[in-house]
Scaffold this motif. Structure first.
Motif, PDB file in Angstrom:
ATOM      1  N   ALA A  67      -4.911   8.193   3.587  1.00 18.22           N
ATOM      2  CA  ALA A  67      -3.549   7.966   4.077  1.00 18.22           C
ATOM      3  C   ALA A  67      -2.643   9.145   3.726  1.00 18.22           C
ATOM      4  N   ILE A  68      -2.727   9.597   2.478  1.00 15.13           N
ATOM      5  CA  ILE A  68      -1.874  10.711   2.047  1.00 15.13           C
ATOM      6  C   ILE A  68      -2.204  11.968   2.838  1.00 15.13           C
ATOM      7  N   PHE A 112       0.834  -1.205   0.000  1.00 17.23           N
ATOM      8  CA  PHE A 112       0.000   0.000   0.000  1.00 17.23           C
ATOM      9  C   PHE A 112       0.869   1.255   0.000  1.00 17.23           C
ATOM     10  N   GLY A 113       2.051   1.162   0.596  1.00 16.00           N
ATOM     11  CA  GLY A 113       2.977   2.295   0.568  1.00 16.00           C
ATOM     12  C   GLY A 113       3.362   2.659  -0.863  1.00 16.00           C
ATOM     13  N   ILE A 114       3.608   1.640  -1.689  1.00 20.28           N
ATOM     14  CA  ILE A 114       3.955   1.894  -3.100  1.00 20.28           C
ATOM     15  C   ILE A 114       2.785   2.582  -3.801  1.00 20.28           C
ATOM     16  N   MET A 115       1.574   2.061  -3.565  1.00 22.98           N
ATOM     17  CA  MET A 115       0.389   2.658  -4.204  1.00 22.98           C
ATOM     18  C   MET A 115       0.219   4.110  -3.768  1.00 22.98           C
ATOM     19  N   VAL A 151       0.224   5.840   5.532  1.00 23.55           N
ATOM     20  CA  VAL A 151      -0.086   4.434   5.242  1.00 23.55           C
ATOM     21  C   VAL A 151      -0.011   3.615   6.524  1.00 23.55           C
ATOM     22  N   LEU A 152       1.018   3.899   7.326  1.00 28.00           N
ATOM     23  CA  LEU A 152       1.125   3.169   8.595  1.00 28.00           C
ATOM     24  C   LEU A 152      -0.098   3.421   9.459  1.00 28.00           C
ATOM     25  N   ILE A 153      -0.526   4.682   9.533  1.00 29.25           N
ATOM     26  CA  ILE A 153      -1.655   5.009  10.403  1.00 29.25           C
ATOM     27  C   ILE A 153      -2.949   4.430   9.848  1.00 29.25           C
ATOM     28  N   VAL A 154      -3.229   4.731   8.581  1.00 30.43           N
ATOM     29  CA  VAL A 154      -4.539   4.369   8.046  1.00 30.43           C
ATOM     30  C   VAL A 154      -4.648   2.860   7.800  1.00 30.43           C
ATOM     31  N   TYR A 155      -3.649   2.276   7.143  1.00 35.41           N
ATOM     32  CA  TYR A 155      -3.771   0.856   6.833  1.00 35.41           C
ATOM     33  C   TYR A 155      -3.449  -0.021   8.037  1.00 35.41           C
ATOM     34  N   VAL A 156      -2.334   0.290   8.657  1.00 31.11           N
ATOM     35  CA  VAL A 156      -1.907  -0.619   9.704  1.00 31.11           C
ATOM     36  C   VAL A 156      -2.678  -0.371  10.998  1.00 31.11           C
ATOM     37  N   LEU A 157      -2.683   0.891  11.447  1.00 28.60           N
ATOM     38  CA  LEU A 157      -3.311   1.171  12.740  1.00 28.60           C
ATOM     39  C   LEU A 157      -4.823   0.975  12.690  1.00 28.60           C
ATOM     40  N   PRO A 203      -5.220  20.364   6.954  1.00 28.11           N
ATOM     41  CA  PRO A 203      -5.116  19.912   5.565  1.00 28.11           C
ATOM     42  C   PRO A 203      -3.679  19.611   5.141  1.00 28.11           C
ATOM     43  N   GLN A 204      -2.714  20.138   5.866  1.00 31.76           N
ATOM     44  CA  GLN A 204      -1.326  19.851   5.470  1.00 31.76           C
ATOM     45  C   GLN A 204      -0.865  18.511   6.017  1.00 31.76           C
ATOM     46  N   GLY A 205      -1.669  17.874   6.878  1.00 34.25           N
ATOM     47  CA  GLY A 205      -1.323  16.553   7.391  1.00 34.25           C
ATOM     48  C   GLY A 205      -0.372  16.625   8.575  1.00 34.25           C
ATOM     49  N   LEU A 206      -0.006  15.438   9.071  1.00 34.84           N
ATOM     50  CA  LEU A 206       0.855  15.400  10.257  1.00 34.84           C
ATOM     51  C   LEU A 206       2.258  15.885   9.922  1.00 34.84           C
ATOM     52  N   LEU A 207       2.772  15.510   8.763  1.00 32.29           N
ATOM     53  CA  LEU A 207       4.096  15.975   8.338  1.00 32.29           C
ATOM     54  C   LEU A 207       3.926  16.839   7.096  1.00 32.29           C
TER      55      LEU A 207
END
Lengths: 322, 266, 281
Positions: A239-240, A15-18, A255-261, A299-303
């Protein structure tokens, strides 16, 4: 537990690649593409029809070759890029904003209908199966250690993609893409061929989607219409957005947060008796709500996206400050 | 047309109709090379549409535009820009999320350094020198415009006047042969007028001819060598600013309200 | 009949767009909620009329809540409309899955005894068909009167053309926008009810599927323009019925989008023309 961890990490890498691919299109070039998961699906379908060979009727599909997996992956990526080129040539020419999104939404639903209804293409709703542990025989990997091999493969491909994207991110090409996102009239006024640049970004992003799909097909060893939905793209967007649009580290964090967590934590919630499916429904609720709340409050996200910070101090810098 | 000497831009018979409205109607003028040409006229005279037609953002129904001896009709905006004709817009169009320095550096278009493959595979060392010299050039320009302390600031955070200065800095970086400034004083504190005027002189020194569209007539009088007056889509007069004061057609077009530089509002 | 339901849904969608410039991707959920409200009320009261009213009311309230809780908050902050568009997609996920939690993901049956079919002209009709067509025509007529002949309709058109200009000329644009969403919600909720009636079964994603066709019809006709949208909806609706959409429903949507793609592509508005068509006719 180890097995579980291996599967989570493998999925995370895929999912990270996608997500890194979609980030090229939305994060940098600024186009809200809803067809994206179609490229993932096409990559997966093509990988299968290029590797599994012929199967007895009533199963039917195109090609049915028995190519080595790596060759099939390359061709699957190429076909995703070719489809993106066709759709992009049409949709990016004149359409922007919601009109672009609506046309790409239409495109992915047409693809979904074709995959499900037009049996000779990818065997309809039954889909394709039979890609079991590709390259295992050639490399002499036994059944038990294959999952570790595949995890390694997925992570290696992911790291390669990440490295390329970090180069693109800091290149003039990446900066030019961002200028399209910010103001494309100004970009044209300063010499940028908007259509070409957007098309390049679109095809590049779709290629990574196809690559993700090619790995996903091998991971699932099968693919059909219940393995994907056109709006799966929204999860990638979440995720993005959560991680940080335009920032590749942010995208990976997202991706870590949305897919994994989110996905994995809901997996362990106890089922409520008499209400099957509640836990399954919670996942999209959380993802949908995260999308709305992040758009509204962060809107700018966590990072947030990183920009070049110039630390050279010109001699008279301070004296001249306005 | 009395302009003698080399010509930067030659516009002939340019026309554009929207529905039944003739926004630009048989518009012809010449912008001399190395000079500042003012383009003025009342609201709705068709000045902005004319700029859009010249710079390729809109397609004309008729007419020709010759820039430095090259015909521009049918070329898309980026092609015209690459030939060395850059235009600005009525509102500053900075790339908001990018820094001021990034905005200025990116104003120079350089295809060889901007391709995808160069971005991914390009040797770091090879690109580095060009990047460094470009950065120091951009720093120099920002310093000249008094923006150096803001170079790492997000461009969207600047004030209206600062955004205009960034736009000027971008043009200096791009070094076009001709720039068309669309209302550079719009939304700018008049106190900055002299600074903008000096910047325009700076363009001429750097080899960039200028066409400036502006409602602020004192500013036009201050900066231009030659003025073209448009009304209802066509050119009704042209010549030095002084000569237009007594031109009846111009006075009529402006309903006789033509302020002077010395006595504004008199 | 698809055309009648489609035109109600599409006009409601286009009204939402007209006053906010937001293409509401959670519009389909208004239909879904309307259908569930109708089902619940019908089971309790046994009255189809009560069910229809409940569907409209639920739709109206949901649309009002969407506007107040999400769309309007973004607009007040000057958020680009594309961002709000994305947010409504997130909202659609949330509502669909709340419905899954409340009612389950499976199809529920909603059948109304429709009486013996009778012949009228070249077609066979049932009472339900007739009810759908007559009520859609009546609602369309009422909407037309509201939009073109009332003070509210005038304000609505003013806001859709230029919100700021409407505001300075003394129109309370916020109230007009809220009221328009409420009105659109009433219509869409009712459309959900008649759609459920005509299909006979539905589930939480039922509105979204129909919304995709709605979107096609609205954009093909002219987003933000009530009457062009209606024409687009009728054309798309009739085309779908002729294509034999009932035989292979899977191609229905693909066909609808093919129509849309052709419409959009043969009417390019130029690379630098703002893709927004905000004028309300």
């Amino acid at each position: 537990m180890t097995q579980y961890l291996v599967s989570v990490l493998t999925e995370g890498a895929i999912f990270g690649i996608m997500a890194l691919g979609l980030n090229v299109i939305w994060g940098w070039s600024g186009d809200f593409d809803l067809a994206y998961y179609g490229y993932v699906a096409l990559g997966a379908y093509m990988t299968l029809v290029l590797t599994i060979g012929r199967q007895p009727p009533p199963v039917q599909y195109i090609l049915g070759l028995e190519l080595p997996y790596p060759v099939a992956v390359l061709l699957a990526v190429a076909s995703a890029m070719a489809l993106a080129l066709v759709i992009g040539l049409i949709a990016l020419r004149h359409l922007r904003g919601i009109y672009f999104s609506i046309v790409t939404l239409g495109a992915v639903y047409v693809l979904y209908a074709m995959a499900g209804q037009f049996v000779p293409l990818f065997n309809g709703y039954q889909g394709l199966s039979g890609l079991i542990n590709p390259m295992a025989d050639a490399l002499g990997i036994d059944f038990n250690s294959y999952q570790y091999f595949f995890l390694g493969l997925a992570i290696a491909v992911f790291l390669l993609v990440y490295f390329f994207m970090s180069r693109v991110s800091s290149s003039r090409f990446g900066l030019a893409l961002r200028s399209l996102r910010e103001d494309e009239r100004a970009a044209a006024a300063f010499g940028r061929d908007i259509y070409r640049l957007k098309l390049k970004a679109y095809v590049l992003g779709a290629g990574l989607g196809g690559l993700g799909g090619a790995l996903f097909a091998a991971y699932l060893s099968a693919f059909n219409t219940s393995a994907w939905a056109p709006l799966e793209t929204v999860v990638l967007y979440a995720a993005i957005l959560v991680g940080g649009r335009g920032n590749i580290r942010g995208v990976v964090l997202g991706v870590l947060i949305v897919y994994v967590l989110i996905e994995e934590s809901t997996r362990f919630l106890p089922e409520i008796p008499g209400h099957p499916g509640i836990v399954l429904a919670l996942r999209p609720i959380v993802i949908g709500a995260a999308l709305v709340l992040f758009l509204r409050f962060r809107p700018q996200g966590l990072l947030p996206e990183r920009h070049y910070v110039d630390r050279v101090q010109p001699a008279a810098a301070e004296a001249n400050a306005p | 047309m009395t302009a003698a000497g080399p010509v930067a831009l030659d516009v002939r018979g340019l026309s554009k109709h929207f529905g039944g409205v003739r926004a630009v109607d048989d518009c012809s003028f010449i912008a001399p090379k190395g000079k500042v040409t003012g383009l003025i006229g009342p609201n709705g005279a068709g000045k902005s549409t004319a700029i859009d037609l010249i710079s390729g953002f809109k397609l004309p129904d008729a007419g020709s535009v010759v820039f430095e001896g090259k015909a521009l009709q049918g070329l898309s905006p980026h092609r015209i820009s690459r030939l060395g004709l850059i235009r600005t817009f009525q509102t500053p169009r900075e790339w908001r999320e990018l820094t001021v320095l990034e905005n200025v550096v990116l104003a120079r278009w350089d295809e060889s350094r901007e391709t995808f493959w160069r971005g991914v595979l390009g040797l770091r060392q090879a690109g580095r020198e060009a990047t460094l010299s470009e950065l120091s050039e951009a720093r120099g320009i920002l310093q000249e415009f008094g923006l150096i302390a803001l170079r790492n600031e997000r461009a969207g955070n600047l004030s209206g006047g600062q955004k205009r200065l960034v736009e000027f800095a971008r043009i200096r970086m791009a070094k076009p042969q001709l720039v068309i400034l669309d209302e550079p004083m719009g939304g700018v504190n008049p106190v900055l007028g002299e600074r903008m005027a000096l910047a325009i002189e700076g363009f001429i020194t750097a080899g960039t001819s200028v066409i400036v569209v502006e409602h602020n007539l004192p500013f036009i009088e201050r900066v231009t060598d030659h003025v073209v007056v448009m009304s209802q889509g066509s050119v009704i007069a042209n010549g030095p600013f002084e000569s237009l004061r007594s031109n009846q057609a111009v006075v009529d077009a402006y309903l006789g309200e033509m302020p002077t530089y010395e006595q504004p509002g008199a | 009949m698809t055309a009648a339901i489609l035109s109600l849904s599409a006009v409601a969608f286009t009204l939402e767009y007209a006053v906010t410039n937001v293409a509401n991707l959670s519009h389909g959920e208004i239909l879904t909620v309307g259908a569930y409200a109708a089902l619940v009320v019908h089971q309790r009261t046994g009255s189809a009329l009560a069910a229809a009213l409940a569907a409209a009311a639920a739709g109206g309230l949901l649309a009002l809540a969407m506007h107040a809780a999400v769309v309007d908050r973004f607009i007040r902050r000057g958020t680009p409309t594309l961002v709000i568009f994305i947010a409504t997609l997130g909202l659609s996920f949330v509502i669909q899955n709340l419905l899954v939690i409340r009612f389950g993901a499976a199809n529920v049956a909603y059948t109304i005894p429709s009486g013996a079919p009778f012949e009228l002209g070249p077609f066979l009709w049932t009472a339900v068909d007739l009810e759908i067509i007559v009520s859609a025509l009546a609602i369309t007529a009422v909407l037309y009167l509201i939009i073109s002949h009332t003070k509210f309709g005038k304000a609505l058109r003013a806001v859709s053309q230029n919100r700021e200009l409407a505001r300075v000329s003394g129109i309370n644009a916020d109230v007009v926008a809220s009221a328009t969403w409420f009105l659109a919600g009433l219509v869409a909720g009712y459309a959900g009810f008649i759609l459920a009636e005509s299909v006979g079964t539905f589930n939480p994603s039922f509105g979204f599927g129909f919304f995709l066709i709605t979107l096609t019809a609205a954009v093909a006709g002219g987003l933000g323009r009530a009457f062009s949208t209606m024409v687009g909806a009728i054309i798309v609706g009739i085309a779908l019925e002729f294509v034999g959409g009932y035989v292979s429903a899977g191609y229905n949507l693909a066909f609808a989008f093919a129509i849309l793609a052709v419409v959009i592509l043969v009417r390019p508005r130029g690379l630098f023309v703002n893709a927004r068509r905000s004028v309300f006719e």
